[in-house]
Design an enzyme around this catalytic site. Structure first.
Site: not given
Ligand code: CTP
Length: 407
Positions: A219-222, A286
């Site tokens: 995943g990512n930090r969005s 994102a």
């Protein structure tokens, strides 16, 4: 160009300067009306409260007077200003009745005026928003439902009631809508003739989660904040809004349709469906660029002595590059270096009308912040550097440019 009434201060405080009459009737949910009065005032509205005598037994007029810094009307026979409610009714841009009891709905439907709230309702030409609160069986009673149908046919808007635990201790549909929902419904009502009325805006938000195995993901930090701000701002200007979002910890803005997705493939499919009649696509999500090439069907276990785990990643589809239409196409570029070079390249490759670029390493910009400092790169080569603003204000700036691009 700005939308009707979209002053610069309203881009920070969405209800700045709006005159709102708040009618409170006698329900235990009246305590929520105190919070509502406070939140509306904080959002910039000029709130004037009218109450029934029964409501004043639950929460005192002094509470509302202190929260709104305005006189409260609760006594039909007050000698000082017997017609004060007529003035409140005339001044109001919207009349919110929260909570509205079954009795109040019945009186409204009949045009009866036994108290200050129903009197004010009859005296106003402003749109009326009602947040009912009562026992579930009272709400479902054919008499109440007939009154609701009459009021809806007359153009009255409703928010709630919500299912949940009722004052009686039973479960049912009768709880007054929560304050953010009432505020959202009011903003939608006040903005319904805005410059996005009749337009469908599709917004993507949040990051995707690409499975490694059944319990882990890439995943990512969005956080989804920028996309949700665009959705709220478009709703506030009259748009029909669809949010296609990855897993985020944000409430759905009232009146917006939400489609939850997990992976890039799901986001692409959901956006294909949502953009079939879209006037604008604002791609604030994102999506992951790579996903685990072959997710394990079972939880990956570590073996004794194992020091590393190699994950093979495969390219995901570029959603913007794949989607054919969407109306006015807006992309985002979150960069850590060479902002202009990367943004202009993405603008071209993804066939965008404009791209909103930010340096995610700059103070006050990027993931999880309440503010953003963006630069807009247009297809025709124009570059606009916008000041540091709230994400809601950035959202309005984006929507202004969407309208201009729509021609
Ligand atoms: N985007 C997309 N599909 C993807 C990845 C990104 O539609 N698979 C969109 C984003 O929502 C954003 C824009 O493309 O509006 C730019 O995203 P960004 O992550 O900045 O750029 P990428 O194209 O992924 O390039 P890179 O990661 O190399 O910077």
């Amino acid at each position: 160009m700005t939308g009707p009434g979209y002053t610069s201060s309203r881009r920070t405080l969405p209800l700045e300067g709006r005159r709102v009459a708040l009618g409170v009737t006698g329900s235990i949910a009246a305590y929520k009306a105190a919070d509502l009065a406070s939140k509306l005032t904080q959002a910039g509205a000029m709130v004037e409260v009218v109450m029934t005598a029964a409501a004043a037994r639950f929460v005192t007029p002094l509470t509302f007077q202190s929260l709104t810094r305005a006189a409260v009307i609760d006594d039909m026979f007050a000698a000082s200003e017997p017609e004060a409610h007529v003035e409140v009714a005339r001044r109001a841009e919207a009349f919110v009745i929260a909570p509205a009891t079954a009795d109040c709905l019945a009186n409204l439907a009949q045009g009866m005026t036994p108290d200050m709230v129903t009197l004010t309702a009859l005296a106003t030409t402003a749109p009326v928003l009602v947040a009912p609160a009562m026992d579930g069986q009272m709400w479902e009673h054919p008499a109440t439902q007939a009154n609701v149908a009459t009021l809806r046919a007359r153009g009255v808007c409703f928010v709630g009631p919500m299912p949940g635990r009722l004052a009686s201790g039973r479960m049912g549909a009768g709880r007054m809508a929560e304050v953010p929902q009432v505020t959202g419904a009011l903003r939608q009502l006040l903005g319904r003739d805005g410059d996005f009325a009749g337009r469908h805006v599709v917004v993507s938000a949040g990051g995707t989660q690409e499975p490694i195995d059944p319990v882990r993901f890439v995943g990512n930090r969005s956080t989804g904040k920028m996309g949700f701000a665009v959705a709220e701002a478009a709703r506030d200007r009259g748009a029909r809004v669809t949010i296609v979002t990855g897993p985020v910890a944000l409430e759905t803005p009232f009146g917006c349709e939400r489609v939850n997705v997990g992976t890039v493939a799901e986001m692409l499919a959901a956006l294909e469906a949502a953009t079939s009649d879209a006037d604008a696509l604002v791609m604030a999500a994102a999506p992951a660029d790579f996903r685990p090439a072959s997710p394990a069907g079972q939880k990956i276990k570590k073996t004794p002595g194992q020091e590393t785990l190699d994950l093979s990643l495969a390219k995901t589809p570029d959603i913007l590059a794949t989607l054919p239409g969407g109306g006015v196409r807006v992309g985002f570029a979150a960069e850590t270096h060479d902002l202009a070079g990367h943004a202009v390249e993405k603008l071209r490759a993804k066939r965008l009308d404009f791209i909103v670029a930010n340096d995610v390493t700059a103070a006050g910009s990027g993931f999880g912040t309440e503010t953003n400092q963006v630069t807009v790169f247009h297809r025709d080569g124009r570059v606009e550097e916008l000041p540091l603003m709230s994400k809601y204000a950035v959202a309005h700036a984006i929507l202004d440019r969407v309208l201009r691009s729509a021609g």
